[in-house]
Design a protein around this motif. Structure first.
Motif, PDB file in Angstrom:
ATOM      1  N   HIS A   1       0.727  -1.186  -0.208  1.00  0.00           N
ATOM      2  CA  HIS A   1       0.132   0.114  -0.045  1.00  0.00           C
ATOM      3  C   HIS A   1       0.846   1.377   0.136  1.00  0.00           C
ATOM      4  O   HIS A   1       1.318   1.609   1.078  1.00  0.00           O
ATOM      5  CB  HIS A   1      -0.894   0.097   1.201  1.00  0.00           C
TER       6      HIS A   1
ATOM      7  N   HIS B   1       1.614   5.234  -2.013  1.00  0.00           N
ATOM      8  CA  HIS B   1       1.153   6.284  -3.123  1.00  0.00           C
ATOM      9  C   HIS B   1       2.677   6.924  -3.223  1.00  0.00           C
ATOM     10  O   HIS B   1       2.935   7.719  -2.711  1.00  0.00           O
ATOM     11  CB  HIS B   1       0.260   7.358  -2.205  1.00  0.00           C
TER      12      HIS B   1
ATOM     13  N   HIS C   1      -6.353  -0.841   5.723  1.00  0.00           N
ATOM     14  CA  HIS C   1      -6.613  -0.081   6.631  1.00  0.00           C
ATOM     15  C   HIS C   1      -7.290  -1.098   7.859  1.00  0.00           C
ATOM     16  O   HIS C   1      -7.041  -1.245   8.954  1.00  0.00           O
ATOM     17  CB  HIS C   1      -7.463   1.330   6.567  1.00  0.00           C
TER      18      HIS C   1
ATOM     19  N   LYS D   1      -8.563   0.294  -7.418  1.00  0.00           N
ATOM     20  CA  LYS D   1      -8.454   0.766  -5.856  1.00  0.00           C
ATOM     21  C   LYS D   1      -9.973   1.436  -5.714  1.00  0.00           C
ATOM     22  O   LYS D   1     -10.004   2.495  -6.426  1.00  0.00           O
ATOM     23  CB  LYS D   1      -7.275   1.499  -5.832  1.00  0.00           C
TER      24      LYS D   1
ATOM     25  N   ASP E   1       1.103   2.795   3.440  1.00  0.00           N
ATOM     26  CA  ASP E   1       0.601   3.877   3.089  1.00  0.00           C
ATOM     27  C   ASP E   1       1.311   5.107   3.027  1.00  0.00           C
ATOM     28  O   ASP E   1       1.114   6.235   3.018  1.00  0.00           O
ATOM     29  CB  ASP E   1      -0.735   4.317   4.106  1.00  0.00           C
TER      30      ASP E   1
HETATM   31 ZN   LIG Z   1      -3.732   4.826   0.827  1.00  0.00          ZN
END
Ligand SMILES: [Zn+2]
Length: 444
Positions: free
Chosen positions: A103, A105, A289, A227, A355
């Protein structure tokens, strides 16, 4: 073969210079050159004090790996040394498969997340994404799943393809393009002046037909998977998370079917019930999450082998960012830890995703430390990261273990990660697909 090897070493030198800047770059380039000058070896032997077999947890001492081209050809305490093989001695380290972050970005950096789309052009964001990919690779992450460009459309296609062609350094990537969200949903630009028509950081899809159309458009532009934002906004009331769902079970099922048509899958941002249940019932690839999972949701996740991706690091980062952040985020964080312990006890599968993006790229091995801190053993976390991660990224049997036939995605960490998982935050050597991407400092 010799030419291919020469190319690899040249790339290593160029990348080392590109990557490290100043003195370190010269040292690395010099180091690379010294073995590049020797008769272009077609095989590389990596040698270290230890090697960890991820599947069994067995430590092999010393550990050696014979790399031929982009793949591993032998593993053991003493592999054969073909004529002309280059031996790289990594000293008192443990050899591991390259880490996997499920995960990330690449198109986000620290600072107001919702404003990056507004203030920065897509070309500017691509430049930063390229640097982010390099930073993640240098930290030992040789494979990643990018969970949405946050408003940069399918720009991730260009980054993935440039990495695959060897033009820029970066992990192997599975990419989603932009994420998919409802109008007024979790990722929409809600708190701006409507007259300014600020764009959402995701692609709108409000019905089954629109979901299918969005997935087809993104796949046309290069996405590997979809996603979707399934829950939000989140609130804590009386110590319990509340988060509305965004898509119905039928809508998520349609998305799963559509991605399966081209061999892809669906990953959801899903913080809690009932969105997490719908996601599990629909058969998504992972629940990211995953703060709140009911017994029924966990039962389905176990039965269908759907991993939870807890993403502790982002929660910790926002909690520690400021005093206001601490006040706002701590109840959620404490709730998350409590629920995670229940999830471990229930025996659901996990994968490791940080994340990263809102916090600095290259620092996300913290996620493995936090999963150990809150209840898993180091071996369990490494298996979740590498074995479940490889499956989740659809590279099972290719990455995630040090075995003959697998891609030579290999890192070295100091000491023993089974005794102290923080070793993974000090990666000294990185090889991806047989190419040396990072070498230890010769002063070691
Ligand atoms: Zn994310």
């Amino acid at each position: 073969m010799a030419n291919a090897c020469k190319r690899q070493f040249v790339r290593t030198i160029e990348r080392a210079a590109f990557v490290a800047g100043s003195t370190l770059a010269l040292t690395l380039a010099g180091y690379s050159q010294s073995f590049a000058q020797q008769a272009a070896p077609h095989a590389v032997v990596l040698r270290a004090a230890h090697l960890l077999e991820i599947g069994t947890g067995r430590v092999i001492s010393p550990g050696e790996i014979l790399v031929d081209g982009e793949r591993i050809s032998a593993v053991g305490t003493a592999v054969s040394r073909p004529a002309g093989a280059q031996v790289i001695d990594l000293g008192d380290t443990t050899l591991l498969p390259g880490l996997i972050d499920a995960h990330v970005h690449l198109f986000l950096h620290p600072g107001a997340e919702d404003l990056q789309t507004v203030q920065e052009s897509v070309p500017q964001r691509i430049v930063l994404a390229i640097l982010a990919a390099r930073d993640d690779l240098m930290a030992g992450f040789t494979a990643e799943r990018d969970m949405g460009t946050e408003g940069a459309g399918s720009a991730d296609t260009a980054v993935r393809d440039a990495i695959n062609k060897g033009l820029i350094p970066g992990p192997r990537l599975r990419i989603s393009g932009n994420a998919i969200d409802i109008l007024g949903g979790h990722e929409d630009a809600i708190h701006f002046n409507p007259a300014q028509q600020v764009l959402s950081n995701a692609t709108y899809a409000n019905s089954t037909d629109e979901i299918v159309a969005a997935i087809r458009q993104q796949h046309k532009e290069g996405s590997d998977f979809a996603k979707m934002y399934e829950t939000g906004p989140d609130s804590m009331r009386d110590g319990v998370l509340h988060t509305p769902y965004q898509y119905t079970l039928a809508q998520l099922k349609a998305a799963v079917e559509e991605t399966a048509r081209f061999g892809g899958n669906v990953a959801v941002h899903a913080m809690g019930e009932p969105g997490t249940l719908y996601a599990a019932q629909a058969g998504v690839a992972s629940i990211d999450h995953a703060t709140q999972l009911s017994d029924e949701t966990m039962r389905i996740m176990k039965a269908k082998d759907i991993p939870a991706v807890p993403t502790f690091t982002i929660f910790e980062y926002f909690m520690n960012e400021s005093e206001a952040g601490a006040k706002r985020e701590r109840p959620m964080f404490e709730y998350k830890i409590k629920e995670f312990k229940k999830q471990i006890a229930a025996g659901i599968p996990f994968a490791v995703g940080s994340d990263v993006g809102p916090f600095p790229h290259g620092t996300q091995a913290r996620e493995l430390e936090l999963m150990v801190k809150y209840g898993m053993t180091p071996l369990q976390v490494l298996q979740a990261d590498l074995i479940n991660g490889a499956k989740l990224l659809r590279w099972a049997g290719q990455i995630g273990e040090l075995k003959p036939g697998y891609f030579a995605d290999i890192i070295a960490v100091p000491g023993s990660p089974l005794d102290d998982i923080s070793a993974v935050t000090h990666v000294s050597f990185v090889m991806k697909g047989g190419v040396v991407e990072k070498l230890p400092s010769p002063s070691r």
